[in-house]
Scaffold this motif. Structure first.
Motif, PDB file in Angstrom:
ATOM      1  N   LEU A  41       0.838  -1.197   0.000  1.00 17.25           N
ATOM      2  CA  LEU A  41       0.000   0.000   0.000  1.00 17.25           C
ATOM      3  C   LEU A  41       0.876   1.251   0.000  1.00 17.25           C
ATOM      4  CD1 LEU A  41      -2.826  -1.035   2.500  1.00 17.25           C
ATOM      5  CD2 LEU A  41      -2.881  -1.019   0.008  1.00 17.25           C
ATOM      6  N   PRO A  42       0.356   2.336  -0.589  1.00 18.56           N
ATOM      7  CA  PRO A  42       1.159   3.564  -0.678  1.00 18.56           C
ATOM      8  C   PRO A  42       1.317   4.247   0.676  1.00 18.56           C
ATOM      9  CG  PRO A  42      -1.064   3.950  -1.486  1.00 18.56           C
ATOM     10  CD  PRO A  42      -0.961   2.478  -1.198  1.00 18.56           C
ATOM     11  N   GLU A  43       2.255   5.171   0.721  1.00 18.26           N
ATOM     12  CA  GLU A  43       2.434   5.989   1.921  1.00 18.26           C
ATOM     13  C   GLU A  43       1.150   6.772   2.169  1.00 18.26           C
ATOM     14  OE1 GLU A  43       5.048   6.125   3.970  1.00 18.26           O
ATOM     15  OE2 GLU A  43       6.236   4.712   2.792  1.00 18.26           O
ATOM     16  N   TRP A  44       0.816   6.999   3.442  1.00 23.53           N
ATOM     17  CA  TRP A  44      -0.423   7.681   3.806  1.00 23.53           C
ATOM     18  C   TRP A  44      -0.506   9.077   3.191  1.00 23.53           C
ATOM     19  CZ3 TRP A  44      -5.000   6.365   5.000  1.00 23.53           C
ATOM     20  CH2 TRP A  44      -5.892   7.274   5.563  1.00 23.53           C
ATOM     21  N   GLU A  45       0.611   9.777   3.147  1.00 28.88           N
ATOM     22  CA  GLU A  45       0.630  11.124   2.581  1.00 28.88           C
ATOM     23  C   GLU A  45       0.204  11.104   1.113  1.00 28.88           C
ATOM     24  OE1 GLU A  45       3.198   9.777   4.305  1.00 28.88           O
ATOM     25  OE2 GLU A  45       2.855  10.864   6.174  1.00 28.88           O
ATOM     26  N   ASP A  46       0.597  10.084   0.380  1.00 25.04           N
ATOM     27  CA  ASP A  46       0.204   9.956  -1.026  1.00 25.04           C
ATOM     28  C   ASP A  46      -1.300   9.729  -1.153  1.00 25.04           C
ATOM     29  OD1 ASP A  46       2.867  10.251  -1.762  1.00 25.04           O
ATOM     30  OD2 ASP A  46       3.210   8.079  -1.854  1.00 25.04           O
ATOM     31  N   VAL A  47      -1.857   8.947  -0.242  1.00 28.94           N
ATOM     32  CA  VAL A  47      -3.296   8.693  -0.242  1.00 28.94           C
ATOM     33  C   VAL A  47      -4.050   9.979   0.072  1.00 28.94           C
ATOM     34  CG1 VAL A  47      -5.164   7.435   0.906  1.00 28.94           C
ATOM     35  CG2 VAL A  47      -3.033   6.265   0.339  1.00 28.94           C
ATOM     36  N   GLN A  48      -3.552  10.744   1.029  1.00 29.01           N
ATOM     37  CA  GLN A  48      -4.197  12.006   1.389  1.00 29.01           C
ATOM     38  C   GLN A  48      -4.203  12.981   0.205  1.00 29.01           C
ATOM     39  OE1 GLN A  48      -1.778  12.743   4.937  1.00 29.01           O
ATOM     40  NE2 GLN A  48      -3.680  12.824   6.111  1.00 29.01           N
ATOM     41  N   GLU A  49      -3.085  13.070  -0.503  1.00 32.84           N
ATOM     42  CA  GLU A  49      -3.002  13.957  -1.664  1.00 32.84           C
ATOM     43  C   GLU A  49      -3.998  13.541  -2.744  1.00 32.84           C
ATOM     44  OE1 GLU A  49       0.878  14.643  -3.347  1.00 32.84           O
ATOM     45  OE2 GLU A  49       1.782  14.692  -1.356  1.00 32.84           O
ATOM     46  N   LEU A  50      -4.050  12.257  -3.034  1.00 32.55           N
ATOM     47  CA  LEU A  50      -4.967  11.754  -4.055  1.00 32.55           C
ATOM     48  C   LEU A  50      -6.422  11.977  -3.637  1.00 32.55           C
ATOM     49  CD1 LEU A  50      -5.071  10.363  -6.794  1.00 32.55           C
ATOM     50  CD2 LEU A  50      -5.104   8.180  -5.596  1.00 32.55           C
TER      51      LEU A  50
END
Length: 58
Positions: A41-50
């Motif tokens: 799974l991606p880094e949480w920050e990447d999920v937040q940005e998306l």
């Protein structure tokens, strides 16, 4: 995420992963805001940005 799992729930090396395990890992990931993150799974920050780009509230 997409790089590690194929649509049918199998990994690149061909090992099948039960759907419930995938759902459980994803639920834990979301519930802990990424603090417990499987490597696929991606880094949480990447999920937040998306999520922000698509107007989704996490």
């Amino acid at each position: 995420m997409g790089d590690e799992l194929i649509a049918n729930g199998s990994s690149r090396d061909g090992d099948l992963m039960p759907a419930q395990s995938v759902v459980d890992e994803l639920w834990t990931y979301l519930d802990t805001s990424g603090a417990q993150r499987p490597a696929r799974l991606p880094e949480w920050e990447d999920v937040q940005e998306l999520a922000k780009e698509y107007g989704v509230t996490l």
